[in-house]
Design an enzyme around this catalytic site. Structure first.
Site, PDB file in Angstrom:
ATOM      1  N   HIS A  28       0.819  -1.202   0.000  1.00 43.45           N
ATOM      2  CA  HIS A  28       0.000   0.000   0.000  1.00 43.45           C
ATOM      3  C   HIS A  28       0.861   1.263   0.000  1.00 43.45           C
ATOM      4  O   HIS A  28       2.015   1.255   0.427  1.00 43.45           O
ATOM      5  CB  HIS A  28      -0.932   0.005   1.207  1.00 43.45           C
ATOM      6  CG  HIS A  28      -2.051  -0.975   1.091  1.00 43.45           C
ATOM      7  ND1 HIS A  28      -2.970  -1.162   2.082  1.00 43.45           N
ATOM      8  CD2 HIS A  28      -2.402  -1.830   0.089  1.00 43.45           C
ATOM      9  CE1 HIS A  28      -3.848  -2.075   1.710  1.00 43.45           C
ATOM     10  NE2 HIS A  28      -3.515  -2.506   0.503  1.00 43.45           N
TER      11      HIS A  28
ATOM     12  N   GLU B 110       0.855   3.960   1.822  1.00 34.86           N
ATOM     13  CA  GLU B 110       1.346   4.427   3.125  1.00 34.86           C
ATOM     14  C   GLU B 110       2.599   3.667   3.535  1.00 34.86           C
ATOM     15  O   GLU B 110       3.594   4.267   3.971  1.00 34.86           O
ATOM     16  CB  GLU B 110       0.275   4.238   4.213  1.00 34.86           C
ATOM     17  CG  GLU B 110      -1.046   4.891   3.915  1.00 34.86           C
ATOM     18  CD  GLU B 110      -2.054   3.981   3.226  1.00 34.86           C
ATOM     19  OE1 GLU B 110      -3.238   4.048   3.593  1.00 34.86           O
ATOM     20  OE2 GLU B 110      -1.676   3.209   2.319  1.00 34.86           O
TER      21      GLU B 110
ATOM     22  N   CYS C  10      -5.707   1.180   5.837  1.00 34.41           N
ATOM     23  CA  CYS C  10      -6.184  -0.113   6.339  1.00 34.41           C
ATOM     24  C   CYS C  10      -5.520  -0.407   7.683  1.00 34.41           C
ATOM     25  O   CYS C  10      -4.620   0.306   8.125  1.00 34.41           O
ATOM     26  CB  CYS C  10      -5.873  -1.218   5.329  1.00 34.41           C
ATOM     27  SG  CYS C  10      -4.112  -1.661   5.253  1.00 34.41           S
TER      28      CYS C  10
ATOM     29  N   CYS D 167      -1.616  -0.901   7.459  1.00 36.80           N
ATOM     30  CA  CYS D 167      -0.900   0.367   7.309  1.00 36.80           C
ATOM     31  C   CYS D 167      -0.971   1.173   8.602  1.00 36.80           C
ATOM     32  O   CYS D 167      -0.015   1.868   8.958  1.00 36.80           O
ATOM     33  CB  CYS D 167      -1.447   1.163   6.138  1.00 36.80           C
ATOM     34  SG  CYS D 167      -0.982   0.441   4.544  1.00 36.80           S
TER      35      CYS D 167
END
Length: 163
Positions: free
Chosen positions: A79, A81, A105, A108
């Site tokens: 992801h 992040e 999420c 993260c």
């Protein structure tokens, strides 16, 4: 004496713009997410976008959202992040802000908390009621990470490569 230019963008608009620009590097056919981490002096520390880990070819791994185990993108994609945190190359992230296109999420959120990021500014929270996002919100709140939805003052920013 001339006056300063009016209509310039705010710091929040600038950093969210950088996050959205980073998202344009994503090869995901469905969801492009970008992230930008900045320090307390408004200096960019790192950026990231969702994609496969280094060394994993975009052509050799699946991009689909449906299929059997190992046939979708989900076990492989990093992801935005987490990529921004990992791309940071060892700078101290304590007290920093993370600008991201989509609310983080739960996985993260763990990395955000462990990295010492103190604020998350997000554009969309379209998965608000999913278990992953609810767990994320719970952890971020418990860890004292401020979360705020980005409120633009302009409908769009336009970039042009023409002079």
């Amino acid at each position: 004496m001339s006056e300063k230019r009016q209509g310039y963008i705010s710091w929040d608009e600038y950093f969210m713009g950088v996050a959205l620009l980073a998202s344009k590097r994503s090869k995901d056919p469905n969801t492009q997410v970008g992230a930008c981490i900045v320090d307390e002096q408004n200096r960019i520390l790192s950026t990231g976008y969702n994609g496969f880990p280094q060394g994993c070819s975009d052509d050799d791994f699946p991009w689909g959202r449906e299929g059997g185990e190992g046939e979708t993108k989900y076990p492989f994609v990093v992801h935005a992040e987490l990529n921004a945190i990992l791309n940071n190359r060892g700078k101290n992230l304590s007290g920093s802000r993370l600008y991201v296109a989509l609310f983080p999420c739960n996985e993260c959120a763990k990395a955000i908390i462990q990295a010492g990021i103190r604020e998350v500014v997000y554009l969309s929270d379209k998965y608000h009621d999913t278990p992953s996002t609810m767990a994320s919100r719970r952890m971020l709140e418990a860890a004292g990470v401020k979360c705020s939805c980005f409120k633009p003052t302009k409908g769009q920013l336009v970039l042009s490569f023409a002079e």
